[in-house]
Design a protein around this motif. Structure first.
Motif, PDB file in Angstrom:
ATOM      1  N   SER A 207       1.102   5.328   0.561  1.00  0.00           N
ATOM      2  CA  SER A 207       0.423   6.368   1.333  1.00  0.00           C
ATOM      3  C   SER A 207      -0.373   7.279   0.408  1.00  0.00           C
ATOM      4  N   SER A 208      -1.603   7.523   0.782  1.00  0.00           N
ATOM      5  CA  SER A 208      -2.484   8.352  -0.042  1.00  0.00           C
ATOM      6  C   SER A 208      -2.475   9.788   0.455  1.00  0.00           C
TER       7      SER A 208
ATOM      8  N   ASN B 230       3.323   8.772   8.622  1.00  0.00           N
ATOM      9  CA  ASN B 230       3.219   7.624   7.717  1.00  0.00           C
ATOM     10  C   ASN B 230       4.004   7.863   6.426  1.00  0.00           C
ATOM     11  N   LEU B 231       3.968   9.103   5.934  1.00  0.00           N
ATOM     12  CA  LEU B 231       4.744   9.430   4.742  1.00  0.00           C
ATOM     13  C   LEU B 231       6.238   9.312   5.019  1.00  0.00           C
TER      14      LEU B 231
ATOM     15  N   ASN C 195      -4.574  11.200   2.162  1.00  0.00           N
ATOM     16  CA  ASN C 195      -5.139  11.296   3.510  1.00  0.00           C
ATOM     17  C   ASN C 195      -4.172  10.816   4.585  1.00  0.00           C
ATOM     18  N   ALA C 196      -3.002  10.336   4.162  1.00  0.00           N
ATOM     19  CA  ALA C 196      -2.050   9.777   5.121  1.00  0.00           C
ATOM     20  C   ALA C 196      -1.469  10.865   6.021  1.00  0.00           C
ATOM     21  N   LYS C 197      -1.140  10.468   7.213  1.00  0.00           N
ATOM     22  CA  LYS C 197      -0.507  11.397   8.136  1.00  0.00           C
ATOM     23  C   LYS C 197       0.947  11.611   7.747  1.00  0.00           C
TER      24      LYS C 197
ATOM     25  N   TRP D  40       7.226   5.667   5.183  1.00  0.00           N
ATOM     26  CA  TRP D  40       7.276   5.032   3.852  1.00  0.00           C
ATOM     27  C   TRP D  40       8.555   5.418   3.112  1.00  0.00           C
TER      28      TRP D  40
ATOM     29  N   THR E  77       0.829  -1.194   0.000  1.00  0.00           N
ATOM     30  CA  THR E  77       0.000   0.000   0.000  1.00  0.00           C
ATOM     31  C   THR E  77       0.867   1.249   0.000  1.00  0.00           C
TER      32      THR E  77
END
Length: 452
Positions: A304-305, A312-313, A307-309, A316, A302
């Protein structure tokens, strides 16, 4: 020899002359014959008037041989549309087609009136006919079909395709596999039917459907230059006895409009794995062509989109060893993730690499580059022509029977040559196309509904 006012041909005139000469040399005339002149005798025999005989004989004597005066064709002079009017109509029609605007005769009449031409409906229709236009359903295409990015990717895709061909006969080095999914409604019928005068036909509407997963193969037989085509043929179509557990346990949400709600990446990857294994066992490494549907381009992890925090970015980027400044804000980190997302491969690419296959995605909105679209037309046409079906099992059996009997090797080769012809036309028109990106990602993330 009654002609009903039509002009005499040269052969008919020669017949009059021959009969006239015959009676002229006839010395055995009876008393009844003396009552008629020579011209009247010829006219009585042929069923024409004396004046016609006189005109033909005089014309024949004036030339002294068997030639006659050519006919003068009397007709209304051929008119051509005004050049300014013609150019005005051409420009309007071409511009409207490019903008996907609907044109009708009243709209064209109003347009011409605003430009100083007042034409009746029939006069306009005559002009349009003379210019070679006709009123019909046009070839519908998405407006993004010719977008710069899509043309650039198409150029890239075509070079990939032609790299697999060799010789003047366009023989594929590797077998070429064309994969696609489609669907067929329970009440799939023909568009046209017999109706009474001013009758009304009630549409059946959407109903339950069967999702079709299929692939065709085009390959050469060893070192020979003979092409073969192969599709999926089944004999055991009596029961639902070959449905895999992953399809039964998918818990997908039914969608009665098309197959997208009845298919997901998990089902596709299971079917694709089986297909890749079968292809490798029967044909060795192959080139696989498929469209950019979202379940085709499911990544192995997956990403990160939007909407990711922020954390989280960051996680990744660190996991993929991508360096970045600690001062970057969330939008900048998100853009960095988007730029580097190609480092995460698609699942279908990883599956194909296990069997040494190559995968290429066809450009969006280019079904004319997919020969299997013609296969769907054949098999679904058989369903439509075979009348009503009681259930989906009957639909399935009809589809499989059509695959077996209608989709022959000659049909597949014919469809493949048609798309090859289309590809050559595109390649010629795209010679001057500049790639938007020097390193255009072959497995770019756009699907069939979006372009990069």
């Amino acid at each position: 020899m009654k002609r009903n006012g039509a002009l005499l041909t040269d052969n008919e005139k020669l017949m009059i002359v021959n009969i006239y000469n015959y009676f002229s040399n006839d010395n055995l005339r009876t008393d009844d014959h003396h009552k008629f002149t020579l011209r009247k005798r010829v006219a009585e025999v042929l069923g024409i008037c004396e004046r016609t005989v006189t005109i033909v004989i005089l014309d024949w004597r004036s030339y002294g041989d068997i030639t006659f005066t050519p006919h003068k064709t009397l007709r209304r002079p051929k008119l051509e549309p005004d050049e300014t009017l013609s150019e005005l109509l051409r420009t309007k029609i071409l511009d409207s087609n490019k903008k996907a605007e609907q044109l009708s005769t009243p709209i064209l009449r109003q347009f011409l009136f605003e430009n100083g031409y007042e034409l009746s409906k029939w006069k306009l229709l005559w002009v349009l006919y003379r210019l070679g236009y006709y009123f019909s359903q046009r070839d519908r295409r998405n407006i993004l079909h010719k977008s710069p990015n899509n043309v650039a990717y198409r150029c890239h895709y075509l070079h990939f395709c032609f790299a697999n061909l060799e010789g003047n006969n366009d023989m594929p080095r590797r077998p070429e596999v064309f994969l696609d999914e489609s669907y067929c409604h329970l009440h799939h019928t023909l568009q046209n039917t017999w109706v009474p005068h001013q009758g009304v036909i009630l549409a059946s509407g959407h109903s339950s459907l069967v999702v079709i997963f299929g692939a065709i193969v085009v390959f050469r037989n060893g070192s020979s230059n003979k092409l073969y085509g192969c599709g999926r043929k089944r004999n055991d179509a009596e029961e639902w006895n070959d449905i895999s557990d992953i399809v039964k346990d998918a818990n997908i949400t039914p969608n009665q409009v098309n197959y997208h709600g009845n298919f997901n990446a998990e089902i596709f990857e299971d079917l694709f794995s089986t297909l890749c294994k079968t292809l490798y066992e029967n044909y060795g490494p192959v080139s696989i062509h498929m469209d950019g549907a979202s379940y085709h381009k499911w990544r192995v992890e997956t990403i990160s989109s939007s909407n990711a925090k922020k954390q989280n970015l960051i996680d990744w980027l660190n996991a993929h060893e991508i360096s970045f400044s600690s001062d970057l804000k969330r939008p900048e980190l998100l853009e960095l993730v988007r730029i580097n997302k190609e480092k995460v491969p698609f699942s279908c690419i990883k599956i194909a690499e296990q069997y040494e296959h190559e995968v290429s995605f066809t450009p969006p909105y280019h079904c004319e580059l997919q020969p299997i679209e013609g296969v769907w037309a054949v098999v679904k046409g058989e369903v439509a022509c075979s009348g009503s079906h009681p259930n989906l099992l009957s639909i399935r059996n009809t589809l499989l029977d059509a695959f077996k009997k209608k989709v022959t090797s000659q049909v597949i080769i014919g469809l493949w040559k048609r798309i090859l012809k289309n590809a050559k036309k595109y390649l010629e028109s795209d010679e001057d196309a500049q790639l938007i990106d020097d390193k255009l990602d072959e497995y770019s993330s756009f699907d069939e509904d979006h372009v990069i």
